[in-house]
Write a protein that holds these residues in place. Structure first.
Motif, mmCIF file in Angstrom:
data_model
loop_
_atom_site.group_PDB
_atom_site.id
_atom_site.type_symbol
_atom_site.label_atom_id
_atom_site.label_comp_id
_atom_site.label_asym_id
_atom_site.label_seq_id
_atom_site.Cartn_x
_atom_site.Cartn_y
_atom_site.Cartn_z
ATOM 1 N N PHE A 255 48.008 31.829 47.809
ATOM 2 C CA PHE A 255 47.410 32.360 49.040
ATOM 3 C C PHE A 255 45.955 32.754 48.815
ATOM 4 C CE2 PHE A 255 46.451 36.088 51.739
ATOM 5 C CZ PHE A 255 46.542 35.480 52.984
ATOM 6 N N LEU A 256 45.658 33.366 47.673
ATOM 7 C CA LEU A 256 44.284 33.771 47.394
ATOM 8 C C LEU A 256 43.365 32.567 47.209
ATOM 9 C CD1 LEU A 256 44.758 36.814 44.985
ATOM 10 C CD2 LEU A 256 44.039 36.840 47.370
ATOM 11 N N VAL A 257 43.854 31.525 46.547
ATOM 12 C CA VAL A 257 43.044 30.311 46.391
ATOM 13 C C VAL A 257 42.778 29.679 47.748
ATOM 14 C CG1 VAL A 257 43.006 27.973 45.438
ATOM 15 C CG2 VAL A 257 43.835 29.874 44.029
ATOM 16 N N TYR A 258 43.819 29.620 48.591
ATOM 17 C CA TYR A 258 43.647 29.093 49.953
ATOM 18 C C TYR A 258 42.633 29.921 50.733
ATOM 19 C CZ TYR A 258 44.609 28.764 54.955
ATOM 20 O OH TYR A 258 44.478 28.670 56.311
ATOM 21 N N THR A 259 42.748 31.255 50.638
ATOM 22 C CA THR A 259 41.821 32.145 51.331
ATOM 23 C C THR A 259 40.401 31.949 50.835
ATOM 24 O OG1 THR A 259 43.574 33.791 51.615
ATOM 25 C CG2 THR A 259 41.310 34.551 51.908
ATOM 26 N N ALA A 260 40.242 31.755 49.528
ATOM 27 C CA ALA A 260 38.912 31.542 48.946
ATOM 28 C C ALA A 260 38.271 30.276 49.514
ATOM 29 C CB ALA A 260 39.024 31.443 47.428
ATOM 30 N N LEU B 149 32.472 36.359 47.509
ATOM 31 C CA LEU B 149 33.844 36.840 47.682
ATOM 32 C C LEU B 149 34.858 35.720 47.489
ATOM 33 C CD1 LEU B 149 33.468 39.260 50.747
ATOM 34 C CD2 LEU B 149 33.489 39.820 48.303
ATOM 35 N N SER B 150 34.522 34.519 47.930
ATOM 36 C CA SER B 150 35.446 33.398 47.751
ATOM 37 C C SER B 150 35.621 33.069 46.269
ATOM 38 C CB SER B 150 34.953 32.163 48.517
ATOM 39 O OG SER B 150 33.738 31.670 47.977
ATOM 40 N N VAL B 151 34.533 33.170 45.479
ATOM 41 C CA VAL B 151 34.628 32.933 44.034
ATOM 42 C C VAL B 151 35.535 33.977 43.388
ATOM 43 C CG1 VAL B 151 33.328 32.946 41.859
ATOM 44 C CG2 VAL B 151 32.406 31.756 43.856
ATOM 45 N N ILE B 152 35.388 35.244 43.801
ATOM 46 C CA ILE B 152 36.223 36.311 43.241
ATOM 47 C C ILE B 152 37.681 36.098 43.601
ATOM 48 C CG2 ILE B 152 36.738 38.783 43.405
ATOM 49 C CD1 ILE B 152 33.724 39.257 43.720
ATOM 50 N N LEU B 153 37.964 35.762 44.857
ATOM 51 C CA LEU B 153 39.346 35.542 45.280
ATOM 52 C C LEU B 153 39.962 34.357 44.552
ATOM 53 C CD1 LEU B 153 39.135 36.158 49.138
ATOM 54 C CD2 LEU B 153 40.204 37.623 47.427
ATOM 55 N N ALA B 154 39.179 33.278 44.380
ATOM 56 C CA ALA B 154 39.692 32.110 43.669
ATOM 57 C C ALA B 154 39.999 32.456 42.212
ATOM 58 C CB ALA B 154 38.681 30.967 43.741
ATOM 59 N N PHE B 155 39.112 33.210 41.578
ATOM 60 C CA PHE B 155 39.325 33.629 40.183
ATOM 61 C C PHE B 155 40.615 34.437 40.052
ATOM 62 C CE2 PHE B 155 38.877 37.166 37.150
ATOM 63 C CZ PHE B 155 38.788 36.460 35.960
ATOM 64 N N GLY C 5 34.243 42.057 34.150
ATOM 65 C CA GLY C 5 32.948 41.449 33.903
ATOM 66 C C GLY C 5 32.657 40.302 34.860
ATOM 67 N N PHE C 6 33.683 39.483 35.130
ATOM 68 C CA PHE C 6 33.495 38.348 36.045
ATOM 69 C C PHE C 6 33.195 38.834 37.458
ATOM 70 C CE2 PHE C 6 34.917 35.167 39.058
ATOM 71 C CZ PHE C 6 34.387 33.995 38.537
ATOM 72 N N ILE C 7 33.947 39.834 37.920
ATOM 73 C CA ILE C 7 33.760 40.355 39.274
ATOM 74 C C ILE C 7 32.375 40.972 39.431
ATOM 75 C CG2 ILE C 7 34.550 42.121 40.916
ATOM 76 C CD1 ILE C 7 37.385 41.657 39.709
ATOM 77 N N ALA C 8 31.987 41.839 38.471
ATOM 78 C CA ALA C 8 30.677 42.486 38.537
ATOM 79 C C ALA C 8 29.554 41.455 38.454
ATOM 80 C CB ALA C 8 30.547 43.517 37.413
ATOM 81 N N GLY C 9 29.694 40.469 37.568
ATOM 82 C CA GLY C 9 28.673 39.435 37.431
ATOM 83 C C GLY C 9 28.523 38.602 38.697
ATOM 84 N N THR C 10 29.649 38.258 39.312
ATOM 85 C CA THR C 10 29.602 37.469 40.544
ATOM 86 C C THR C 10 28.912 38.232 41.667
ATOM 87 O OG1 THR C 10 31.661 36.334 39.943
ATOM 88 C CG2 THR C 10 30.996 36.259 42.258
ATOM 89 N N LEU C 11 29.229 39.514 41.804
ATOM 90 C CA LEU C 11 28.597 40.329 42.842
ATOM 91 C C LEU C 11 27.099 40.478 42.591
ATOM 92 C CD1 LEU C 11 31.274 43.134 43.306
ATOM 93 C CD2 LEU C 11 30.755 41.266 44.877
ATOM 94 N N PHE C 12 26.723 40.636 41.331
ATOM 95 C CA PHE C 12 25.295 40.760 40.990
ATOM 96 C C PHE C 12 24.541 39.480 41.344
ATOM 97 C CE2 PHE C 12 21.819 40.147 37.936
ATOM 98 C CZ PHE C 12 21.054 41.272 38.210
ATOM 99 N N VAL C 13 25.077 38.344 40.918
ATOM 100 C CA VAL C 13 24.418 37.062 41.194
ATOM 101 C C VAL C 13 24.355 36.809 42.703
ATOM 102 C CG1 VAL C 13 24.600 34.560 40.933
ATOM 103 C CG2 VAL C 13 25.025 36.050 38.966
ATOM 104 N N THR C 14 25.443 37.118 43.401
ATOM 105 C CA THR C 14 25.486 36.912 44.854
ATOM 106 C C THR C 14 24.420 37.739 45.559
ATOM 107 O OG1 THR C 14 27.866 36.466 44.812
ATOM 108 C CG2 THR C 14 26.907 37.151 46.909
#
Length: 330
Positions: free
Chosen positions: A139-144, A259-265, A298-307
């Motif tokens: 469901f999360l991958v679909y949502t992403a 957010l889609s990258v985070i949900l997919a991860f 680390g992945f979540i924080a990094g993704t938000l920073f880059v975004t």
């Protein structure tokens, strides 16, 4: 967590909610940027103190504290997407500035109660069957994917549903607001103001967004205590964040992508954990790694920073391009 910790935590959260209500009742002006900044820092500080307490005193302190921090950041960042819908709802219903704080408060408190029910149900489902992880992950991958394809947020993100339309037909609804009051008298008749409809819309929007965020945090921890508290702290700070960055939301143009990258991860992480639970550690020549909480954080924080950085660079570039075009046209 022992039952006494649950009780003390719930009492503490209720005390904060009650304190917030007292502040709103005494406020005689619309929320300013200064007010919002002070209260956002207050709520983030409370969450930080709670995290420190978990690191110091909870069983498995490092793991529990890390799970809370990752869950809180995830819930707070996913909740930012709610703010787009809040802005649209406030504009659609032309809510007076002084009433907006009260509307968000009641709507968010209602959604906190409903989310608690969802969280307990999700925890029970996971405890009963590990294959629920596959459903949550898919469901999360679909949502992403859906979120990435939607593009920018706009007014189509909010439409009055059957419940709101039914409330309009059933309730004795006045046409005009009466300050921040939920009821008023029109020609001697007691009627509810449009704020009741707005509060219902805010609450339902929060619950709908919970369908994405609650499975996401269960991908980081299966501890119902951590899931519940992370949601509570994120929602309590969401109202003031609305007043602080409401005008800046349009500049975070890559928010949906991040957010889609985070949900997919997290979705992939859930599926990998489900496979590990089924004693499947390899798919052909590919070894399925264990994704720890520090890696996730680390992945979540990094993704938000880059975004955020990419969004600000892009929006600044577009603004300068428009200014140059205007000067050339003049």
């Amino acid at each position: 967590m022992p039952p006494v910790v649950w009780v003390l935590t719930i009492v503490g959260l209720l005390a904060i909610v009650a304190f917030d209500l007292i502040v709103i009742a005494r406020r005689d002006h619309a929320v300013t940027i200064k007010d919002a900044t002070r209260w956002v820092l207050f709520y983030v500080g409370l969450a930080a103190l709670f995290a420190v307490g978990l690191f110091l005193f909870s069983p498995g302190a490092g793991t529990t504290g890390g799970e809370f921090v990752a869950g809180y950041i995830t819930e707070y960042s996913l909740s930012v997407d709610n703010l787009f819908v809040f802005v649209i709802i406030m504009a659609r219903f032309a809510v007076p500035g002084l009433a907006q704080d009260k509307v968000l408060y009641v709507g968010i408190v209602v959604s906190m109660v409903l989310r608690a029910v969802f969280i307990l149900a999700g925890a029970a489902a996971i405890a009963a069957a590990s294959w629920v992880f596959y459903i949550f992950g898919a469901f999360l991958v679909y949502t992403a994917v859906r979120l990435a394809l939607e593009g920018d947020n706009d007014e189509s993100d909010f439409q009055e549903n059957a419940v709101l339309r039914g409330m309009r037909r059933i309730l004795p609804l006045s046409h005009d607001y009466d300050g921040a009051k939920l009821t008023t008298r029109v020609d001697g008749r007691r009627m509810v103001t449009p704020l009741v409809i707005v509060i219902s819309a805010i609450g339902m929007a929060n619950v709908i967004f919970a369908l994405d965020s609650i499975p996401a945090i269960f991908g980081l921890t299966q501890d119902a205590y951590i899931v519940l508290t992370a949601n509570a702290f994120a929602l309590m700070g969401l109202r003031q964040l609305y007043f602080l960055i409401g005008g800046l939301l349009e500049r975070i143009i890559y928010l949906n992508v991040g957010l889609s990258v985070i949900l997919a991860f997290i979705g992939v992480k859930l599926i990998v954990e489900a496979l590990h639970g089924s004693h499947i550690d390899d798919i052909g020549a590919i070894h399925l790694p264990h994704i720890g909480i520090l890696t996730s954080l680390g992945f979540i924080a990094g993704t938000l920073f880059v975004t955020t950085v990419a969004s600000l660079i892009k929006s600044s570039y577009e603004r300068r391009r428009v200014e140059v075009k205007v000067r050339i046209d003049d």
